[in-house]
Design a protein around this motif. Structure first.
Motif, PDB file in Angstrom:
ATOM      1  N   GLU A 155       0.787  -1.329   0.044  1.00  0.00           N
ATOM      2  CA  GLU A 155      -0.139   0.236   0.029  1.00  0.00           C
ATOM      3  C   GLU A 155       0.823   1.301   0.034  1.00  0.00           C
ATOM      4  O   GLU A 155       0.841   2.266  -0.812  1.00  0.00           O
ATOM      5  N   LYS A 156       1.839   1.097   0.685  1.00  0.00           N
ATOM      6  CA  LYS A 156       3.125   2.518   0.737  1.00  0.00           C
ATOM      7  C   LYS A 156       3.534   2.608  -0.436  1.00  0.00           C
ATOM      8  O   LYS A 156       3.579   3.672  -1.083  1.00  0.00           O
ATOM      9  N   VAL A 157       3.937   1.522  -1.093  1.00  0.00           N
ATOM     10  CA  VAL A 157       4.544   1.657  -2.497  1.00  0.00           C
ATOM     11  C   VAL A 157       3.511   2.304  -3.725  1.00  0.00           C
ATOM     12  O   VAL A 157       3.971   3.031  -4.535  1.00  0.00           O
ATOM     13  N   LYS A 158       2.421   1.929  -3.442  1.00  0.00           N
ATOM     14  CA  LYS A 158       1.219   2.171  -4.405  1.00  0.00           C
ATOM     15  C   LYS A 158       1.064   3.733  -3.779  1.00  0.00           C
ATOM     16  O   LYS A 158       0.886   4.238  -5.084  1.00  0.00           O
ATOM     17  N   ARG A 159       0.827   4.291  -2.775  1.00  0.00           N
ATOM     18  CA  ARG A 159       0.867   5.504  -3.020  1.00  0.00           C
ATOM     19  C   ARG A 159       1.838   6.509  -3.377  1.00  0.00           C
ATOM     20  O   ARG A 159       1.729   7.619  -4.053  1.00  0.00           O
ATOM     21  N   GLU A 160       3.168   5.832  -3.099  1.00  0.00           N
ATOM     22  CA  GLU A 160       4.131   6.668  -3.772  1.00  0.00           C
ATOM     23  C   GLU A 160       3.953   6.568  -5.399  1.00  0.00           C
ATOM     24  O   GLU A 160       4.503   7.795  -5.961  1.00  0.00           O
ATOM     25  N   ALA A 161       3.629   5.325  -5.982  1.00  0.00           N
ATOM     26  CA  ALA A 161       3.543   5.288  -7.542  1.00  0.00           C
ATOM     27  C   ALA A 161       2.278   6.236  -7.761  1.00  0.00           C
ATOM     28  O   ALA A 161       2.499   6.775  -8.892  1.00  0.00           O
ATOM     29  N   LEU A 162       1.308   6.440  -7.229  1.00  0.00           N
ATOM     30  CA  LEU A 162       0.184   7.379  -7.303  1.00  0.00           C
ATOM     31  C   LEU A 162       0.709   8.797  -7.272  1.00  0.00           C
ATOM     32  O   LEU A 162       0.350   9.555  -8.474  1.00  0.00           O
ATOM     33  N   LEU A 163       1.520   9.195  -6.450  1.00  0.00           N
ATOM     34  CA  LEU A 163       2.000  10.446  -6.313  1.00  0.00           C
ATOM     35  C   LEU A 163       2.957  10.828  -7.457  1.00  0.00           C
ATOM     36  O   LEU A 163       3.132  11.946  -8.022  1.00  0.00           O
ATOM     37  N   HIS A 206       2.728   9.486 -10.490  1.00  0.00           N
ATOM     38  CA  HIS A 206       1.907   9.148 -11.778  1.00  0.00           C
ATOM     39  C   HIS A 206       2.436   7.930 -12.320  1.00  0.00           C
ATOM     40  O   HIS A 206       2.658   7.924 -13.701  1.00  0.00           O
ATOM     41  N   ASN A 207       3.004   7.182 -11.697  1.00  0.00           N
ATOM     42  CA  ASN A 207       3.413   5.681 -12.605  1.00  0.00           C
ATOM     43  C   ASN A 207       2.270   4.744 -12.278  1.00  0.00           C
ATOM     44  O   ASN A 207       2.184   3.939 -11.389  1.00  0.00           O
ATOM     45  N   GLU A 208       1.246   4.930 -13.357  1.00  0.00           N
ATOM     46  CA  GLU A 208       0.264   4.330 -13.398  1.00  0.00           C
ATOM     47  C   GLU A 208       0.373   2.755 -13.677  1.00  0.00           C
ATOM     48  O   GLU A 208      -0.250   1.677 -12.827  1.00  0.00           O
ATOM     49  N   ASP A 209       1.447   2.528 -14.236  1.00  0.00           N
ATOM     50  CA  ASP A 209       1.904   1.085 -14.448  1.00  0.00           C
ATOM     51  C   ASP A 209       2.090   0.339 -13.419  1.00  0.00           C
ATOM     52  O   ASP A 209       1.649  -0.877 -13.087  1.00  0.00           O
ATOM     53  N   LEU A 210       2.994   0.739 -12.474  1.00  0.00           N
ATOM     54  CA  LEU A 210       3.487   0.222 -11.074  1.00  0.00           C
ATOM     55  C   LEU A 210       2.205   0.222 -10.322  1.00  0.00           C
ATOM     56  O   LEU A 210       2.191  -0.823  -9.428  1.00  0.00           O
ATOM     57  N   TYR A 211       1.482   1.229 -10.333  1.00  0.00           N
ATOM     58  CA  TYR A 211       0.453   1.147  -9.480  1.00  0.00           C
ATOM     59  C   TYR A 211      -0.551   0.059  -9.815  1.00  0.00           C
ATOM     60  O   TYR A 211      -1.087  -0.686  -8.887  1.00  0.00           O
ATOM     61  N   ASN A 212      -1.104  -0.127 -10.930  1.00  0.00           N
ATOM     62  CA  ASN A 212      -1.743  -1.361 -11.469  1.00  0.00           C
ATOM     63  C   ASN A 212      -1.017  -2.790 -11.125  1.00  0.00           C
ATOM     64  O   ASN A 212      -1.864  -3.579 -10.695  1.00  0.00           O
ATOM     65  N   HIS A 213       0.047  -2.705 -11.360  1.00  0.00           N
ATOM     66  CA  HIS A 213       0.911  -3.989 -11.189  1.00  0.00           C
ATOM     67  C   HIS A 213       0.657  -4.215  -9.683  1.00  0.00           C
ATOM     68  O   HIS A 213       0.427  -5.338  -9.302  1.00  0.00           O
ATOM     69  N   LEU A 214       1.057  -3.290  -8.700  1.00  0.00           N
ATOM     70  CA  LEU A 214       1.011  -3.678  -7.227  1.00  0.00           C
ATOM     71  C   LEU A 214      -0.378  -3.904  -6.728  1.00  0.00           C
ATOM     72  O   LEU A 214      -0.676  -4.759  -5.953  1.00  0.00           O
ATOM     73  N   SER A 215      -1.438  -3.285  -7.300  1.00  0.00           N
ATOM     74  CA  SER A 215      -2.680  -3.550  -7.025  1.00  0.00           C
ATOM     75  C   SER A 215      -3.006  -5.088  -7.617  1.00  0.00           C
ATOM     76  O   SER A 215      -3.879  -5.574  -6.716  1.00  0.00           O
ATOM     77  N   ALA A 216      -2.697  -5.412  -8.608  1.00  0.00           N
ATOM     78  CA  ALA A 216      -3.069  -6.652  -9.056  1.00  0.00           C
ATOM     79  C   ALA A 216      -2.234  -7.828  -8.061  1.00  0.00           C
ATOM     80  O   ALA A 216      -2.909  -8.897  -7.482  1.00  0.00           O
ATOM     81  N   VAL A 217      -0.805  -7.411  -7.650  1.00  0.00           N
ATOM     82  CA  VAL A 217      -0.251  -8.204  -6.546  1.00  0.00           C
ATOM     83  C   VAL A 217      -1.101  -8.188  -5.333  1.00  0.00           C
ATOM     84  O   VAL A 217      -1.406  -9.526  -4.546  1.00  0.00           O
TER      85      VAL A 217
END
Length: 269
Positions: A17-25, A27-38
């Protein structure tokens, strides 16, 4: 142990969740989607594992509710850890009941099932467990379990040779081609247990050793007998005794009903 494992997995999800928030801040959509799937896969997997554990534990509780005596000794923590590491991935309903009986048996008598048996049992399928239960109904006990291999009577019961070979392949029956019970004392009466009876064989005119061919169950097979409900076929055992008598002149057979079992000791009428 289960709580410690759950807390570790919760920390794992928090990290994602922490890394997802950083990815969102960032604007790294690919990383955010990947971590959401994981994260979704992890939560789904652990949720299913928890359901599996609850089913196994409920099954064990149902078995233990019928027991009048249960050991006050604690189950070994290493055994518990190994057990739940395996049980969490058992989703077949029939196998969950089997593992529930394993847990109940270990709680009732700690040490009943070895770690080696747990590892072997985890690779047995529901079909193989059913096959063992079918074959186990024709097993005789004298210090350990065995199947009589002196005539073709097994096949008449539906226990074809391929079934024996299958149990040999998975380590439930020993792969000894010439296994046999050897008897040398003519004055001794030998006892065999089957179902609710003790069968006594007396080789009255024994002049040389008697060899009775058998299929011998392994240590794993012996432990699995604690998990199955045996349906005795007394006509089958009668045919075995007749076959032994016909092969050994002067041999007699008698039997008595078991009135009490306590460990390896039995009393009969």
């Amino acid at each position: 142990v289960r709580m410690a494992s759950a807390e570790a997995k919760a920390e794992h999800i928090k990290t994602i969740e922490k890394v997802k928030r950083e990815a969102l801040l960032n604007h790294n959509e690919d990383l955010y989607n990947h971590l959401s799937a994981v994260e979704k896969r992890l939560i789904t997997k652990e949720s299913k594992r928890q359901q599996n554990i609850e089913q196994v534990v409920n099954s064990a509780a149902n078995v233990l509710s019928l027991e009048t005596e249960v050991s006050s000794e604690n189950v070994d923590p290493d055994w518990i850890t190994r057990f739940f590491d395996i049980a969490q991935d058992i989703s077949n309903e029939q196998m969950q009941e089997l593992w529930g009986r394993v847990l109940a048996g270990e709680v009732k008598q700690p040490g009943a099932f070895s770690l080696r048996t747990l590892e072997a049992l985890r690779n047995i399928t529901g079909e193989e467990a059913q096959l063992f239960e079918e074959v186990a109904s024709y097993a005789i006990y004298q210090g350990s379990y065995f199947l009589y291999n002196g005539f073709s009577g097994l096949e008449k019961t539906g226990i074809e040779y391929w079934k024996i070979m299958r149990l040999i392949e998975i380590g439930i029956i020993q792969s000894v081609s010439d296994a046999a019970l050897i008897y040398r004392e003519k004055t001794q009466r030998y006892a065999f247990l089957y179902g609710d009876y003790v069968y006594f064989i007396n080789f009255g005119s024994l002049k040389e050793e008697i060899s009775i061919p058998i299929y011998s169950f392994s240590v794993l097979g012996g432990e699995l007998f604690k998990l199955v409900s045996i349906k005795p076929d007394y006509n089958f055992v009668k045919s075995i005794m007749k076959d032994i008598v016909s092969r050994n002149k002067g041999t007699t057979v008698s039997f008595a009903k078991i009135t009490k079992k306590e460990g390896s000791r039995v009393e009969c009428d």
